[in-house]
Design a protein around this motif. Structure first.
Motif, PDB file in Angstrom:
ATOM      1  N   THR A 184       0.891  -1.108   0.221  1.00 47.71           N
ATOM      2  CA  THR A 184       0.029   0.115  -0.152  1.00 47.71           C
ATOM      3  C   THR A 184       0.775   1.326   0.038  1.00 47.71           C
ATOM      4  OG1 THR A 184      -0.211  -0.324   2.676  1.00 47.71           O
ATOM      5  CG2 THR A 184      -2.242  -1.154   1.165  1.00 47.71           C
ATOM      6  N   VAL A 185       2.191   1.522   0.305  1.00 50.77           N
ATOM      7  CA  VAL A 185       2.755   2.663   0.635  1.00 50.77           C
ATOM      8  C   VAL A 185       3.144   3.411  -1.597  1.00 50.77           C
ATOM      9  CG1 VAL A 185       5.296   3.081   0.992  1.00 50.77           C
ATOM     10  CG2 VAL A 185       4.578   1.865   2.147  1.00 50.77           C
ATOM     11  N   ARG A 186       3.086   4.121  -0.911  1.00 47.66           N
ATOM     12  CA  ARG A 186       3.164   4.551  -2.409  1.00 47.66           C
ATOM     13  C   ARG A 186       4.567   4.879  -3.274  1.00 47.66           C
ATOM     14  NH1 ARG A 186       1.623  10.919  -4.104  1.00 47.66           N
ATOM     15  NH2 ARG A 186       2.240  10.814  -6.400  1.00 47.66           N
ATOM     16  N   PRO A 187       4.932   4.141  -4.072  1.00 49.57           N
ATOM     17  CA  PRO A 187       6.694   3.751  -4.713  1.00 49.57           C
ATOM     18  C   PRO A 187       6.727   5.500  -5.244  1.00 49.57           C
ATOM     19  CG  PRO A 187       4.997   3.496  -6.328  1.00 49.57           C
ATOM     20  CD  PRO A 187       3.965   3.737  -5.246  1.00 49.57           C
ATOM     21  N   SER A 188       7.923   5.572  -5.221  1.00 47.51           N
ATOM     22  CA  SER A 188       8.521   6.770  -6.533  1.00 47.51           C
ATOM     23  C   SER A 188       8.338   6.578  -8.162  1.00 47.51           C
ATOM     24  CB  SER A 188      10.080   7.195  -5.746  1.00 47.51           C
ATOM     25  OG  SER A 188       9.792   8.335  -4.615  1.00 47.51           O
ATOM     26  N   ARG A 189       8.512   7.609  -8.495  1.00 45.29           N
ATOM     27  CA  ARG A 189       8.240   7.258  -9.867  1.00 45.29           C
ATOM     28  C   ARG A 189       9.846   7.087 -10.736  1.00 45.29           C
ATOM     29  NH1 ARG A 189       4.847  10.843 -13.969  1.00 45.29           N
ATOM     30  NH2 ARG A 189       6.610  12.334 -13.390  1.00 45.29           N
ATOM     31  N   ASP A 190      10.176   6.230 -11.312  1.00 44.20           N
ATOM     32  CA  ASP A 190      11.571   5.973 -11.860  1.00 44.20           C
ATOM     33  C   ASP A 190      11.428   5.252 -12.688  1.00 44.20           C
ATOM     34  OD1 ASP A 190      14.245   5.898 -11.260  1.00 44.20           O
ATOM     35  OD2 ASP A 190      14.374   4.558  -9.768  1.00 44.20           O
ATOM     36  N   ASN A 191      10.939   5.899 -13.844  1.00 46.32           N
ATOM     37  CA  ASN A 191      10.756   5.317 -14.767  1.00 46.32           C
ATOM     38  C   ASN A 191      11.944   6.200 -16.410  1.00 46.32           C
ATOM     39  OD1 ASN A 191      10.020   7.826 -15.734  1.00 46.32           O
ATOM     40  ND2 ASN A 191       7.785   7.027 -15.349  1.00 46.32           N
ATOM     41  N   ALA A 192      11.696   5.667 -17.153  1.00 46.27           N
ATOM     42  CA  ALA A 192      12.628   5.724 -18.605  1.00 46.27           C
ATOM     43  C   ALA A 192      12.523   7.777 -18.199  1.00 46.27           C
ATOM     44  CB  ALA A 192      12.785   6.124 -19.758  1.00 46.27           C
ATOM     45  N   GLY A 193      11.549   7.529 -18.561  1.00 46.91           N
ATOM     46  CA  GLY A 193      11.075   9.487 -18.425  1.00 46.91           C
ATOM     47  C   GLY A 193      12.112  10.801 -17.458  1.00 46.91           C
ATOM     48  N   THR A 194      11.312   9.427 -16.536  1.00 37.47           N
ATOM     49  CA  THR A 194      11.887   9.992 -15.011  1.00 37.47           C
ATOM     50  C   THR A 194      13.727   9.970 -14.779  1.00 37.47           C
ATOM     51  OG1 THR A 194      10.295   9.549 -13.821  1.00 37.47           O
ATOM     52  CG2 THR A 194      12.454  10.572 -12.633  1.00 37.47           C
ATOM     53  N   ARG A 195      14.668   9.491 -15.189  1.00 39.61           N
ATOM     54  CA  ARG A 195      15.530   9.604 -15.718  1.00 39.61           C
ATOM     55  C   ARG A 195      16.481  10.609 -16.405  1.00 39.61           C
ATOM     56  NH1 ARG A 195      16.709   2.727 -14.746  1.00 39.61           N
ATOM     57  NH2 ARG A 195      15.468   2.784 -12.948  1.00 39.61           N
ATOM     58  N   PHE A 196      15.409  10.667 -17.863  1.00 42.06           N
ATOM     59  CA  PHE A 196      15.869  11.583 -18.665  1.00 42.06           C
ATOM     60  C   PHE A 196      15.040  12.744 -18.398  1.00 42.06           C
ATOM     61  CE2 PHE A 196      15.016  14.001 -22.898  1.00 42.06           C
ATOM     62  CZ  PHE A 196      16.465  13.899 -23.589  1.00 42.06           C
ATOM     63  N   ALA A 197      14.637  13.354 -17.557  1.00 38.97           N
ATOM     64  CA  ALA A 197      14.343  14.504 -16.363  1.00 38.97           C
ATOM     65  C   ALA A 197      15.544  14.766 -15.629  1.00 38.97           C
ATOM     66  CB  ALA A 197      12.619  14.699 -16.044  1.00 38.97           C
TER      67      ALA A 197
END
Length: 218
Positions: A184-197
């Protein structure tokens, strides 16, 4: 509910953390060895990293945002007394440590940019401030700021050891990004888009640091 692997620290945050640690060590070593050219290079690197963290503290992964570890005095008191657990992101004590270290590092970098040893090196901003400011910045940088950093880094390492003794590992998640937590813990977004940003933000912050480094030559 059984625990599962939840992404807490996104890759940009993790890379920032370890890059900052290495640069701070390099700053201390270069200062002690009087390798001032390298000291300034690492100083500009820390400037870029700090600028990145300030931006990423607003737009980064959920648990990297400053709003995710702003704790109330009540939460702080309950955490100190052991009545409330904070095992996801930064605990109240951890958050206080992060803010204190960021503030002291910002002051140390800013004072370094305005310092002048009156022998061979001076920061690029000395020409834009008064002699009184230069004198105060030089005093702070050499006599106060560096020792505050030693104390805060020492407390940070001590906290890691104490948490490890209590069975709470802090280093591993800062390497892998994941913690074993309820689903139930909210994860952090960590995808290709996040990394490119994150890469774009770092590039912009590196450009800012480079520009600051050139001010003394204008």
């Amino acid at each position: 509910m059984p625990n599962q692997s939840v992404r807490i620290w996104d890759l940009p945050t993790r890379l920032f953390h370890w890059a900052l640690a290495l640069c701070v060590v390099a700053l201390v070593v270069s200062a002690k060895m009087n390798a001032m050219d390298w000291h300034f290079r690492f100083g500009y690197s820390v400037l870029a990293l700090l600028a990145f963290r300030l931006v990423w503290g607003i737009f980064g992964g959920y648990w990297s945002r400053f709003t995710s570890f702003l704790h109330t005095p009540g939460q702080f008191a309950r955490h100190i007394s052991g009545k409330e657990d904070h095992s996801t992101g930064h605990s109240p004590l951890g958050a206080l440590s992060v803010f204190a270290l960021l503030l002291v590092l910002i002051l140390q970098v800013a004072s370094g940019l305005m310092s002048d040893d009156e022998i061979s090196v001076s920061g690029p901003l000395t020409r834009f401030v008064s002699g009184e400011w230069v004198s105060t910045a030089t005093w702070w940088h050499a006599k106060i700021g560096q020792y505050l950093i030693y104390v805060l880094v020492g407390l940070h390492v001590l906290a890691i050891v104490l948490y490890a003794v209590r069975g709470k590992k802090l280093v591993g998640p800062m390497i892998t990004g994941d913690k074993q937590l309820p689903a139930t813990v909210r994860p952090s977004r960590d995808n290709a888009g996040t990394r490119f940003a994150g890469l774009l933000v770092l590039a912009a912050c590196t450009g800012l640091a480079w520009w600051v480094s050139t001010l003394g030559s204008f």
